[in-house]
Design a protein around this motif. Structure first.
Motif, PDB file in Angstrom:
ATOM      1  N   ASN A 160       0.919  -1.355   0.085  1.00 12.86           N
ATOM      2  CA  ASN A 160      -0.036  -0.022  -0.011  1.00 12.86           C
ATOM      3  C   ASN A 160       1.023   1.130  -0.027  1.00 12.86           C
ATOM      4  N   SER A 161       2.235   1.200  -0.172  1.00 13.11           N
ATOM      5  CA  SER A 161       2.973   2.460  -0.217  1.00 13.11           C
ATOM      6  C   SER A 161       2.524   3.181  -1.682  1.00 13.11           C
ATOM      7  N   ASP A 194       3.827   5.905   3.904  1.00 15.58           N
ATOM      8  CA  ASP A 194       4.787   5.027   3.263  1.00 15.58           C
ATOM      9  C   ASP A 194       4.809   5.088   1.864  1.00 15.58           C
ATOM     10  N   ILE A 195       5.861   5.264   1.244  1.00 12.01           N
ATOM     11  CA  ILE A 195       6.120   5.716  -0.159  1.00 12.01           C
ATOM     12  C   ILE A 195       7.250   4.646  -0.851  1.00 12.01           C
ATOM     13  N   ARG A 196       6.735   4.733  -2.342  1.00 10.64           N
ATOM     14  CA  ARG A 196       7.801   3.903  -2.995  1.00 10.64           C
ATOM     15  C   ARG A 196       8.270   4.772  -4.065  1.00 10.64           C
ATOM     16  N   LEU A 197       9.866   5.085  -4.120  1.00  6.28           N
ATOM     17  CA  LEU A 197      10.344   6.005  -5.132  1.00  6.28           C
ATOM     18  C   LEU A 197      10.940   5.024  -5.997  1.00  6.28           C
ATOM     19  N   VAL A 200      10.342  17.925   7.850  1.00  8.09           N
ATOM     20  CA  VAL A 200       9.843  16.790   6.775  1.00  8.09           C
ATOM     21  C   VAL A 200      10.905  15.840   6.563  1.00  8.09           C
ATOM     22  N   SER A 201      10.894  14.545   6.679  1.00  4.99           N
ATOM     23  CA  SER A 201      11.898  13.571   6.708  1.00  4.99           C
ATOM     24  C   SER A 201      11.513  12.389   5.791  1.00  4.99           C
ATOM     25  N   ILE A 202      12.516  11.922   4.965  1.00  2.74           N
ATOM     26  CA  ILE A 202      12.722  10.790   4.083  1.00  2.74           C
ATOM     27  C   ILE A 202      13.861   9.977   4.595  1.00  2.74           C
ATOM     28  N   GLY A 203      13.928   9.090   5.226  1.00 10.36           N
ATOM     29  CA  GLY A 203      14.979   8.174   5.458  1.00 10.36           C
ATOM     30  C   GLY A 203      15.916   8.895   6.420  1.00 10.36           C
ATOM     31  N   HIS A 250      11.550   1.644  -0.931  1.00  7.13           N
ATOM     32  CA  HIS A 250      10.417   1.828   0.023  1.00  7.13           C
ATOM     33  C   HIS A 250      10.808   2.946   1.182  1.00  7.13           C
ATOM     34  N   PHE A 251      10.144   4.076   1.244  1.00  2.27           N
ATOM     35  CA  PHE A 251      10.602   4.966   2.531  1.00  2.27           C
ATOM     36  C   PHE A 251       9.474   5.510   3.145  1.00  2.27           C
ATOM     37  N   THR A 252       9.582   5.832   4.549  1.00  3.19           N
ATOM     38  CA  THR A 252       8.587   6.448   5.158  1.00  3.19           C
ATOM     39  C   THR A 252       8.687   7.991   5.039  1.00  3.19           C
TER      40      THR A 252
END
Length: 709
Positions: free
Chosen positions: A448-449, A496-499, A524-527, A559-561
């Motif tokens: 579901n990312s 939850d995202i997928r790049l 705002v953070s990614i990894g 995949h990242f949050t």
């Protein structure tokens, strides 16, 4: 239905945290096991779709009083036109629905695919559609002189539909119903109250419930409303529920007698992610009124209503769709037309609605999904020009076919990069919702990312966020559609995202912040990459603006949050956040100032200061909205909670409140210095005027004030 939910200025802000926690888990009847409750609820969970009927004396007025249109919903005309009982009651002699045909009503419901009917036995005006031995204020005193509920119940059972009663706790007519006549409760009702006895009214109410539950056979649903003026203790709610279950053990009871019971009742809106741990049912109008209103022609389209049905079912809920018959007993033609069109779709696609469970997908770009054991139903609203892409779907698919295809010819399928691709015909079988069935061998796995769109950008909507904390929540209202109630700096949100590839991404926020609440710092953070920023005021929490923070560099695909976390919160709220957008860019955006690591600021405290009147107004408005939401009432449209109105019309009495928050205590102290009690302040504007007259205090002498505990 529900009123403008107004309560005293002194309602504790600590209630926000309690109200915004997850709804109580499903309630068991006394002595009932979970398996027995599941059995009792089984028909309702299978049914998914029901008809709500609002009918009574208000249909005679049809939204007009003395030749003038009256605002808001038709069934509230007695209240909104401030009609005294002595003037409203004689309309009983004009209620003569000679064209009432209960068999026709049932046919309309059944042909629409509805499985149950809930009708108003008595609304807030106190008039009864049944033969009650406890009052003359019923249909037996009208020219029709016959019970209108009994034949409807009989016709429903002939058609294999369940029947249920809506019953109002609130009663503007009964002489023992209290409160009334004071400055906060229908001040235009001048009847004396010195001889009124609310406990005597409760005996009347229980007596009518006994009539409704003993004279009409099996009653599937008791749908309460109008309990907001009293606590459960004042209503003797547990005693009333016990009586109902003794008379009709299989009856399902809603949550509006101020205790949870069997199902929740979001009104006029669809919860973004359903209501985890609870059975729930959306009640909704086709136009803007529940009771018949001649001038209300603001009808929702068939497409909108059908997709709402599918949306609700895909999130695990039921849909109770309203009709408001005329005083003659006719369901309005626009309602009939829309129900007939929905029924035509259901005759082909009902398998994808009845008895289904919630979708395993959080969001699908082209529609919705429903599920049964071994089958997944893909509801395609937007027919693709190429293959239908089912994102992040891993399962053994044995067959795919169109539900509208009588031959159920197999559709070609393939997997690609963790997605399922289905080859479809060039034309959609249905312009509103075409259903593709997947037959599965085993349970599917779903990623579901959230993924980028065709242009490579990633849009993270508020309704898709994961919520972490006490007060922060998604606000569903049309003008909001955002993360709000962010009054605790320890609360945060994430997606939850997928790049698909590494690179630089510009970070944009759609946000708002009311006057007096600016200045919060957040990250705002990614990894391991972070951006920090300060919230700027936008003038109002309804005034959203787009802000570009800078850019983040992601060194690899995967995949990242993505998280948004407050660092400091000097005002009453962090901000309202509608969405975050990541846009791929060639070069990183230079920082205007060096970014501050969030961890270096976590222990910093905001400069102590006293909250302004504007901050207090904003927080209290949110508190009131939360109270209305807790009762399953809509805080939008005619139920809007807003400043600029007196608190004198209605009071929403809550459950026993917790101890005063520090915020309440400080505010009370400030008012008491002027000889004013917090509970006596009648409006936001009055509070603002009082506070505006104060001399500003020295910031270094004022203790920090926390608006929520």
């Amino acid at each position: 239905m529900s009123p403008i939910a107004r309560t005293r200025i002194g309602s504790s802000l600590t209630l926000l945290a309690a109200m915004l926690c997850m709804a109580p888990l499903s309630t068991l009847a006394a002595g009932e096991s979970p398996a027995e409750r599941d059995q009792r609820m089984a028909w309702w969970r299978e049914a998914k779709f029901g008809m709500f009927i609002h009918w009574g004396l208000y249909a005679i007025h049809a939204g007009n009083w003395r030749g003038n249109p009256v605002r808001d919903a038709g069934e509230w005309i007695m209240f909104n036109a401030q009609i005294p009982v002595v003037e409203y009651e004689p309309f009983v002699r004009r209620f003569n629905p000679t064209r009432y045909d209960p068999a026709e009503w049932v046919r309309i419901a059944k042909d629409a695919g509805m499985k149950y009917i809930v009708i108003t036995s008595k609304h807030h005006d106190g008039f009864c559609l049944f033969d009650s031995k406890l009052t003359d204020y019923d249909v037996m005193s009208a020219p029709i002189k016959r019970d209108l509920l009994k034949p409807l119940a009989e016709e429903a059972r002939k058609a294999d539909l369940k029947i249920g009663w809506y019953h109002s706790i609130l009663d503007w007519h009964h002489p023992d119903y209290l409160p009334r006549g004071d400055e906060k409760h229908r001040p235009w009702d001048k009847r004396p109250t010195d001889q009124a006895d609310f406990n005597r009214y409760l005996e009347y109410m229980k007596g009518q419930l006994r009539e409704l539950l003993t004279n009409y056979g099996d009653i599937a649903v008791v749908w309460f409303d109008g309990g907001w003026e009293h606590t459960p203790e004042e209503l003797h709610s547990s005693e009333v529920v016990g009586m109902i279950r003794a008379l009709q053990p299989n009856t399902i009871i809603n949550n509006r007698i101020q205790i949870p019971q069997d199902f929740d009742t979001p009104e006029q809106y669809i919860p973004a992610t359903g209501i985890p741990g609870r059975d729930w049912e959306v009640c909704m109008t086709m136009n803007d009124t529940w009771g018949f209103k001649r001038d209300d022609q603001n009808w929702k389209s068939t497409e909108d209503l059908l997709r709402k049905l599918v949306d609700i079912v895909s999130k695990g809920g039921n849909f109770l769709l309203n009709v408001g018959p005329t005083a003659e007993g006719l369901i309005p033609d626009p309602s009939i037309e829309r129900l007939a069109a929905i029924g035509e779709w259901i005759r082909t696609n009902g398998e994808s609605v009845y008895g289904t469970q919630a979708s395993p997908f959080r969001r699908l770009p082209w529609g919705r999904a429903t599920a049964k054991a071994g089958q997944l139903y893909l509801h395609v609203f937007d027919w693709p020009s190429g293959p239908l892409v089912v994102p992040g779907f891993e399962a053994m698919v044995t067959k795919a076919y169109l539900l509208a295809d009588p031959s159920r010819a197999a559709l070609p399928i393939q997997t690609e990069g963790g997605d399922l691709l289905i080859t479809l015909p060039s034309a959609a079988p249905d312009p509103v919702d075409s259903v593709v069935v997947l037959e599965l061998d085993g349970a599917p796995k779903v990623d579901n990312s959230i993924r980028p769109g065709p242009d490579g950008s990633l849009t993270l909507e508020a309704e898709d966020a994961d919520i972490h904390g006490k007060t922060v929540r998604y606000e569903h209202q049309e003008k909001k559609d955002c993360i709000g109630f962010w009054t605790d700096a320890s609360d945060w949100i994430s997606w939850d995202i997928r790049l698909p590839k590494p690179g630089h991404y510009a970070v944009e926020l759609a946000m708002s912040c009311g006057v007096g609440s600016g200045g919060s710092r957040y990250a705002v953070s990614i990894g391991g990459a972070s951006l920090t920023a300060t919230v700027a005021e936008t003038g109002d929490f309804l005034n959203f603006t787009s802000v570009t923070l800078g850019s983040l560099t992601v060194p690899k695909e995967g995949h990242f949050t993505l998280s948004v976390k407050p660092i400091t919160k000097p005002g009453l709220a962090v901000m309202d956040l509608r969405r975050v957008v990541l846009k791929p860019i060639e070069e990183p955006i230079p920082q205007k100032k060096a970014a501050v690591s969030p961890t270096s600021e976590l222990n910093k405290k905001p400069k102590p200061r006293k909250p302004t009147a504007a901050e207090i107004e904003a927080a209290l408005r949110r508190d009131r909205e939360a109270e209305a939401m807790k009762l399953g009432e809509s805080p939008t449209g005619r139920h809007a909670i807003r400043s600029g109105t007196s608190a004198a019309s209605l009071k929403l009495q809550l459950r026993p409140r917790p101890k005063l928050s520090e915020f309440d205590r400080k505010l009370s102290e400030r008012l008491e210095k002027k000889g004013i009690k917090l509970e006596d302040v009648e409006s936001f504007e009055a509070l603002q005027k009082i506070l505006a007259d104060e001399e500003p205090s020295e910031p270094d002498k004022q203790a920090p004030v926390s608006p929520a505990e």
